[in-house]
Enzyme design. Structure first.
Site, short mmCIF file in Angstrom:
data_model
loop_
_atom_site.label_atom_id
_atom_site.label_comp_id
_atom_site.label_asym_id
_atom_site.label_seq_id
_atom_site.Cartn_x
_atom_site.Cartn_y
_atom_site.Cartn_z
N CYS A 82 23.50 2.07 -21.12
CA CYS A 82 23.52 1.75 -22.71
C CYS A 82 24.49 1.25 -23.14
O CYS A 82 25.74 1.05 -23.12
CB CYS A 82 22.13 1.88 -23.60
N HIS A 183 17.17 2.68 -20.69
CA HIS A 183 17.98 4.33 -20.93
C HIS A 183 17.19 5.24 -20.01
O HIS A 183 16.02 6.10 -20.09
CB HIS A 183 17.66 5.34 -22.08
N GLU A 185 17.28 7.93 -18.70
CA GLU A 185 17.59 9.01 -18.86
C GLU A 185 16.69 9.95 -19.89
O GLU A 185 15.89 10.76 -20.00
CB GLU A 185 18.77 9.92 -19.17
N1 GLN Z 1 24.39 -0.28 -29.82
C1 GLN Z 1 25.28 0.77 -29.24
C2 GLN Z 1 26.75 0.57 -28.18
O1 GLN Z 1 27.27 -0.70 -29.04
C3 GLN Z 1 24.48 1.56 -27.43
C4 GLN Z 1 23.00 2.08 -27.98
C5 GLN Z 1 22.34 2.53 -27.27
O2 GLN Z 1 23.39 3.54 -26.38
N2 GLN Z 1 21.42 2.96 -27.38
O3 GLN Z 1 27.38 1.39 -28.88
#
Ligand code: GLN
Length: 203
Positions: A82, A183, A185
């Site tokens: 992410c 994710h 994890e």
């Molecule tokens: N929207 C977040 C970003 O731009 C990422 C979201 C996340 O890691 N769950 O960093």
């Protein structure tokens, strides 16, 4: 390389504990990495989910950005989930002004791409290279980015397979770097972390 690799989790901001646990489940030793010294002692590094603009800012404030870029350029395997995907992308779309990344993955990534109505959702994903690849992985998406474009050196390993976002790229890798929009994890399924541990062992 010792039989059990030591893999760090960048512990500036975000879901550190969950990755530490997932790495242990996948057969690695895991440690939090907050300093340049700790970074120099690991065989691989996970960049967790969180807020990429915050991770970037704090990494620069703590003087970690340069060592991170050097470690990456020297071939240290890294896995970003992410926000971690955004940190490994060569190009960020929708970043805050001046937002930087470690880079290394030849991808263009759009932040918060799934939009506000679908801020959080789960969907089954086929991930190339994991054990039992036909068994779908539970993809957990939280304000997630997607990959707008992947260059030749970035292999696509996961796409959304159903629904309005069908076909969107949500997993990529090259020889030493891997990134997912979702994710792993946050699930009890260690297969994506196992794939990263294998990358580390083969590096
Ligand atoms: N929207 C977040 C970003 O731009 C990422 C979201 C996340 O890691 N769950 O960093």
């Amino acid at each position: 390389m010792q039989p059990v690799p030591t893999i760090g989790v960048l512990a500036i901001q975000g879901g550190v504990r969950e990755h530490l646990r997932a790495l242990e489940l996948a057969g690695a030793n895991s440690i939090s990495v907050k300093t340049r010294e700790q970074l120099s002692g690991v065989d691989g590094l996970v960049i967790p989910g969180g807020e990429s603009s915050t991770i970037d800012k704090l990494a620069r404030t703590f003087g970690l950005m340069k060592p991170l870029r050097e470690a990456r350029a020297n071939g240290l395997p890294m896995f970003g989930s992410c926000a971690g995907m955004i940190m490994l992308a060569d190009q960020i779309v929708g970043g805050i002004e001046g937002q930087e990344s470690i880079g290394g993955l030849d991808i263009s990534v759009e932040r918060n791409a799934f939009g506000s109505q679908t801020e959080s959702f789960e969907t089954g994903i086929v991930v190339k290279g994991i054990h039992e690849p036909d068994r779908e992985f539970e993809g957990v998406f939280i304000r997630a980015p997607w990959v707008i474009e992947a260059g030749e050196s970035a292999e696509v390993i996961a796409r959304i397979s159903v629904g309005p976002h069908e076909g969107r790229i949500v997993g990529v890798r090259n020889d030493t770097l891997m990134a997912t929009s979702f994710h792993p994890e946050l699930t009890a399924d260690p297969r994506v972390h196992e794939l990263f541990v294998e990358m580390v062992m083969n590096s």
